[in-house]
Design a protein around this motif. Structure first.
Motif, PDB file in Angstrom:
ATOM      1  N   TRP A  21      43.253  29.652  19.618  1.00  0.00           N
ATOM      2  CA  TRP A  21      43.046  30.814  20.942  1.00  0.00           C
ATOM      3  C   TRP A  21      44.054  31.010  22.011  1.00  0.00           C
ATOM      4  CZ3 TRP A  21      43.668  29.157  26.019  1.00  0.00           C
ATOM      5  CH2 TRP A  21      42.589  29.499  26.942  1.00  0.00           C
ATOM      6  N   GLU A 328      41.780  35.622  29.471  1.00  0.00           N
ATOM      7  CA  GLU A 328      42.545  34.392  29.784  1.00  0.00           C
ATOM      8  C   GLU A 328      43.676  34.877  28.876  1.00  0.00           C
ATOM      9  OE1 GLU A 328      41.317  30.946  29.972  1.00  0.00           O
ATOM     10  OE2 GLU A 328      39.104  31.194  28.975  1.00  0.00           O
ATOM     11  N   VAL A 329      44.933  34.680  29.256  1.00  0.00           N
ATOM     12  CA  VAL A 329      46.067  33.848  29.149  1.00  0.00           C
ATOM     13  C   VAL A 329      47.019  32.578  28.722  1.00  0.00           C
ATOM     14  CG1 VAL A 329      49.058  34.605  29.446  1.00  0.00           C
ATOM     15  CG2 VAL A 329      47.043  35.946  30.560  1.00  0.00           C
ATOM     16  N   LEU A 330      47.443  33.008  27.428  1.00  0.00           N
ATOM     17  CA  LEU A 330      48.244  31.088  26.996  1.00  0.00           C
ATOM     18  C   LEU A 330      49.090  31.281  27.391  1.00  0.00           C
ATOM     19  CD1 LEU A 330      47.948  28.384  26.020  1.00  0.00           C
ATOM     20  CD2 LEU A 330      47.971  29.974  23.604  1.00  0.00           C
ATOM     21  N   ILE A 331      50.028  30.010  27.308  1.00  0.00           N
ATOM     22  CA  ILE A 331      51.800  29.888  27.861  1.00  0.00           C
ATOM     23  C   ILE A 331      52.407  29.341  27.029  1.00  0.00           C
ATOM     24  CG2 ILE A 331      53.474  30.296  29.038  1.00  0.00           C
ATOM     25  CD1 ILE A 331      51.993  32.131  31.432  1.00  0.00           C
ATOM     26  N   ASP A 339      49.771  22.784  21.052  1.00  0.00           N
ATOM     27  CA  ASP A 339      48.949  22.749  22.176  1.00  0.00           C
ATOM     28  C   ASP A 339      47.868  23.156  22.574  1.00  0.00           C
ATOM     29  OD1 ASP A 339      50.826  20.292  22.459  1.00  0.00           O
ATOM     30  OD2 ASP A 339      52.291  21.042  24.140  1.00  0.00           O
ATOM     31  N   LYS A 342      44.570  21.627  23.760  1.00  0.00           N
ATOM     32  CA  LYS A 342      44.368  21.407  24.999  1.00  0.00           C
ATOM     33  C   LYS A 342      43.869  21.972  26.237  1.00  0.00           C
ATOM     34  CE  LYS A 342      48.932  19.120  25.783  1.00  0.00           C
ATOM     35  NZ  LYS A 342      50.324  19.060  26.035  1.00  0.00           N
ATOM     36  N   PHE A 343      43.748  22.885  25.427  1.00  0.00           N
ATOM     37  CA  PHE A 343      42.626  24.369  26.484  1.00  0.00           C
ATOM     38  C   PHE A 343      41.437  25.062  25.890  1.00  0.00           C
ATOM     39  CE2 PHE A 343      46.908  25.007  27.786  1.00  0.00           C
ATOM     40  CZ  PHE A 343      47.295  23.979  29.369  1.00  0.00           C
TER      41      PHE A 343
ATOM     42  N   ARG B 296      45.218  26.576  34.864  1.00  0.00           N
ATOM     43  CA  ARG B 296      45.162  24.889  33.690  1.00  0.00           C
ATOM     44  C   ARG B 296      46.261  25.146  33.471  1.00  0.00           C
ATOM     45  NH1 ARG B 296      40.678  25.280  30.140  1.00  0.00           N
ATOM     46  NH2 ARG B 296      41.318  27.018  29.103  1.00  0.00           N
ATOM     47  N   ARG B 311      42.027  34.165  34.156  1.00  0.00           N
ATOM     48  CA  ARG B 311      42.500  32.387  33.565  1.00  0.00           C
ATOM     49  C   ARG B 311      44.046  32.183  32.687  1.00  0.00           C
ATOM     50  NH1 ARG B 311      38.701  27.563  31.543  1.00  0.00           N
ATOM     51  NH2 ARG B 311      38.316  29.025  29.610  1.00  0.00           N
ATOM     52  N   SER B 313      46.307  29.273  31.282  1.00  0.00           N
ATOM     53  CA  SER B 313      46.785  28.134  30.674  1.00  0.00           C
ATOM     54  C   SER B 313      48.204  28.293  30.701  1.00  0.00           C
ATOM     55  CB  SER B 313      45.517  28.146  29.636  1.00  0.00           C
ATOM     56  OG  SER B 313      44.123  28.103  29.787  1.00  0.00           O
TER      57      SER B 313
END
Lengths: 345, 345
Positions: A21, A328-331, A339, A342-343, B296, B311, B313
């Protein structure tokens, strides 16, 4: 390879699409994403056995919601499936493979997850060839990946007595180990990773099921007896299939059956199970950055940056995972890609 | 405050919109963004002097491309402008203020940038009151912000002889200093930050221009003589205004004129010139994170996270600036927000 009987590839398209994700989602799990190049992992899996004299057309077992995606992706690479079995609900791998085996008669089945990478296909084909004589004698064969590190995210297989050539009997299957247990297994040289790839005759698998999981076999038979069919698409009956116990092939069959062998193979295998894994196997620049076109990196190193639309501009940061998909952006720091849970979802 | 004559606020809406990229853009520079709360800095500036017995309706001087944005934002807060002067091209602050002064007659003008924050408005109003007697005597007054650190991003003003009460003569204006020069100025207590806020009579300013920058005054007069007018909108003639020299009020007038005073003021001022500055003045949680609703954050500290849609995260990272706007995401370490210039524009 056998001269007389070709192998039917069985491609399992499972997976909930959470570990990669925000790119992978339930509507588009990772096997349908072009994560390592132009082709998706599903396409790479189908192309791996697209060799006319050795393999028949594949049987795909997949979630019903992915039917159109599967047909479109097979169409792009010119592969015509023998069947696309669309599971009305998920019951893990043993029932999924049962559906395919019931469609296949007595041919050898090469069961493959659709979301793994194999970079050395020649080594894989050699391992298949090494397994085939045992398969013809009625053995259930799994392929054990020669471990390259003390991974705690995979199951392991302990080798037993050698059979003819490379194959060994399986002594036992071991679940995802602790770090210290993984290090011990790596050190002793008697353990292999369980890659979830199998070769066996369909009738032998069904025979083992009839002994070790008869309810599962009955449910699969009933679901197919009442299936709806439309071209290559097969829709097993929902109520009948839902009645099946949910279990993996490892637990339901491989750990219990008598004649189970493992063929060790070193073939550049990865389950691409995390953004860290993708960074590890991917092409990086001289600063250790792996990034896509729509990323602008300045004064960075060790980055894993991927976007399917949003433009990412980063400067003065190191060893980050930055993934953008849709809105969406994940960092995350590299090394912490677990991890994502978690999202996701 | 004077009993008889109210002050005309002159709000300057300049700025190229690059330092707070990707949120600020040429089409929507930072004064038009709600960066510190519900209101934009332009709205906060207009509301600051929306006090009927002390101030007249404001004159806005702005880029022509922002006319509708300005009218919409004034409409939201119920402020009716005396005039919106829409510059056909940018010629820096001295010509912009000349246009406003020519529209204003002999009233005192309170010239304010539209993209600064003042948290202690009472202190500001007290400084304005302290300046007014000098202004009525024909002085050009600037407000000097009591420095709170050795900032190298601001100009400084060296105080000269004291006048009646708080105000002093200006000894000289100092451009953005080196770190060591800034530290020396902070230590000696005789220097103030140049906040770009001024109070003077319109006729006195125009008189100073006629001596020190006659070409500029002539160009502004010609541009207004040939202006098109539509309601509150004034469109100075492009060709005439383009002929003006481009210069700041500091260089063109304040450094050269005779009777120039500074009123020191400590009023919680910030030019909000960077994402670091916004983190500094904003409301942070107990981990030092400043973030917007669509972010988040898990196991993070010292973060400056802002998004108008995407969004975000993030987990396990610290002291990052992450700004998302439209289809862009910017990632920098905190303390490096000047690096935005590598990507903006």
């Amino acid at each position: 390879m056998a001269d007389t009987q070709t192998i039917i590839p069985v491609i399992l398209s499972g997976g909930s699409g959470t570990r990669l994700w925000p790119m992978s989602t339930p509507d588009r799990p990772k096997q349908f994403l072009p994560l390592t190049g132009e082709r998706t992992m599903f396409q790479l899996t189908a192309l791996r056995t697209h060799v006319a004299d050795r393999f028949d057309a594949p049987i795909i077992v997949a979630n019903a919601r992915h039917a159109e995606l599967i047909e479109a992706q097979l169409g792009e690479i010119g592969v015509s499936p023998a069947a696309i079995i669309l599971e009305p609900c998920a019951r893990n791998t043993a029932p999924a493979i049962a559906l395919a085996a019931l469609e296949a008669g007595s041919a050898p089945l090469l069961v493959m997850p659709s979301d793994h990478i194999i970079t050395n296909e020649a080594a894989f084909m050699a391992a298949v060839a090494a397994a085939l004589p045992l398969v013809e004698q009625g053995w259930l064969v799994t392929f054990g990946i020669t471990p390259t590190g003390p991974e705690t995210g995979y199951g392991y297989i302990r080798k037993g007595d050698a059979l003819a050539g490379e194959p060994c009997k399986v002594e036992r299957f071991i679940e995802k180990p602790s770090r210290s247990a993984a290090e011990a297994m790596l050190a002793d040289g008697n353990h292999l990773w369980n890659g979830g790839i199998f070769l066996f005759r369909a009738d032998i698998y069904l025979g083992a099921l009839s002994i070790h999981a008869p309810d599962m076999l009955a449910a699969a038979k009933a679901a197919l007896a009442q299936a709806k069919r439309n071209g290559a698409r097969i829709f097993p009956n929902n109520e009948a299939f839902a009645a099946s116990p949910a279990d993996s092939i490892d637990y339901a069959v491989m750990e219990k059956a008598e004649r189970v062998a493992v063929v060790p193979v070193s073939m550049g295998w990865s389950d691409v199970g995390s953004w860290d894994a993708l960074h590890e196997i991917g092409h990086k620049d001289e600063h250790g950055n792996l990034s896509t076109e729509n990323a602008r990196l300045d004064n960075t190193s060790g980055m894993m940056v991927k976007s399917d639309g949003i433009r990412i501009s980063a400067s003065g940061v190191d060893n980050l995972i930055i993934i953008a998909s849709g809105n969406e952006v994940l960092i995350l720091p590299r090394g912490s890609s677990q991890d994502v849970k978690k999202f996701a979802g």
